[in-house]
Enzyme design. Sequence first.
Site, PDB file in Angstrom:
ATOM      1  CG  ASP A  38      -2.189   0.778   1.051  1.00  0.00           C
ATOM      2  OD1 ASP A  38      -3.261   0.165   1.053  1.00  0.00           O
ATOM      3  OD2 ASP A  38      -2.119   2.026   0.896  1.00  0.00           O
ATOM      4  CG  ASN A  91      -8.423  -3.829  -3.141  1.00  0.00           C
ATOM      5  OD1 ASN A  91      -9.642  -3.809  -3.296  1.00  0.00           O
ATOM      6  ND2 ASN A  91      -7.801  -3.076  -2.217  1.00  0.00           N
ATOM      7  CE1 TYR A 155     -12.971   3.363  -8.763  1.00  0.00           C
ATOM      8  CE2 TYR A 155     -15.241   2.948  -9.408  1.00  0.00           C
ATOM      9  CZ  TYR A 155     -14.145   2.653  -8.617  1.00  0.00           C
ATOM     10  OH  TYR A 155     -14.230   1.652  -7.680  1.00  0.00           O
ATOM     11  CE  LYS A 159     -12.325  -0.075  -9.780  1.00  0.00           C
ATOM     12  NZ  LYS A 159     -11.302  -0.935  -9.115  1.00  0.00           N
TER      13      LYS A 159
END
Length: 254
Positions: A38, A91, A155, A159
């Site tokens: 992260d 993710n 976005y 996606k």
Amino acid sequence: MAGRFEGKVAFVTGGCRGIGKEIALQFAEEGANVAIVDVNEEALMETEREYKEQGYEIYTKVVNVVEPEEVEAAMKEVVDTYGAVDILVNNAGVLRDNMLYKMTDSDWTTVMDVHLRGSFNAARAAQKYMVNNKYGRIINISSISALGNRGQANYSTAKAGLIGFTKTLAIELGKYGITVNAVAPGFIETEMTRKTAERMGVPFEEFAKAGVESIPVGRVGQPEDIANAVAFFADEKASFVNGQVLYVAGGPKD
């Protein structure tokens, strides 16, 4: 009784908050060795502390998934530590919502970089180890926004791109015992959705209530709903499920 991921190694990007954190925790609970990367060092340290309190040792490293060298170095360290990378969950993600006429170059580029370049970097780094082992599970986190969503041109495009990425890798890597699938969450209660409500100037409870009206099961999703779907794709028994998109949204999606 051994967990279904006993002895497996799971690598989760953006794994210290929300959906990613729940995915990583489920893998740990079911016996996997877990690696989390992260960009948020403070959140990583907190997550590592929480895991230790629950009896789990995990690998953590501050990594910007947009930088291929950082991803490759972390992947190598994980393999050197645990012997393999069996499961990759892409993710890591960000939001930069705005209507098209107000969206900046930075809003667009940042979202594309994290979601698409980040997933590309991680998958490319992981696949060479998976190919050598003739085994792997890659799960990309898409979204129902891939079908289009007001104020999310960046976005939604990213996606949707992940779905094409998923299906292409499924074709390329399937012969090596590697499956590639995607989970597309609907309305999930996370820090990210709470921030969205905040930006809109709406209390989260009202924001969620409005969302529930269009969800047939009558509730918003929770991070564990997504973790359960990811675990299905990651299971050894899902070896004939490849190149699929599973919408976890409380109802049918086109």
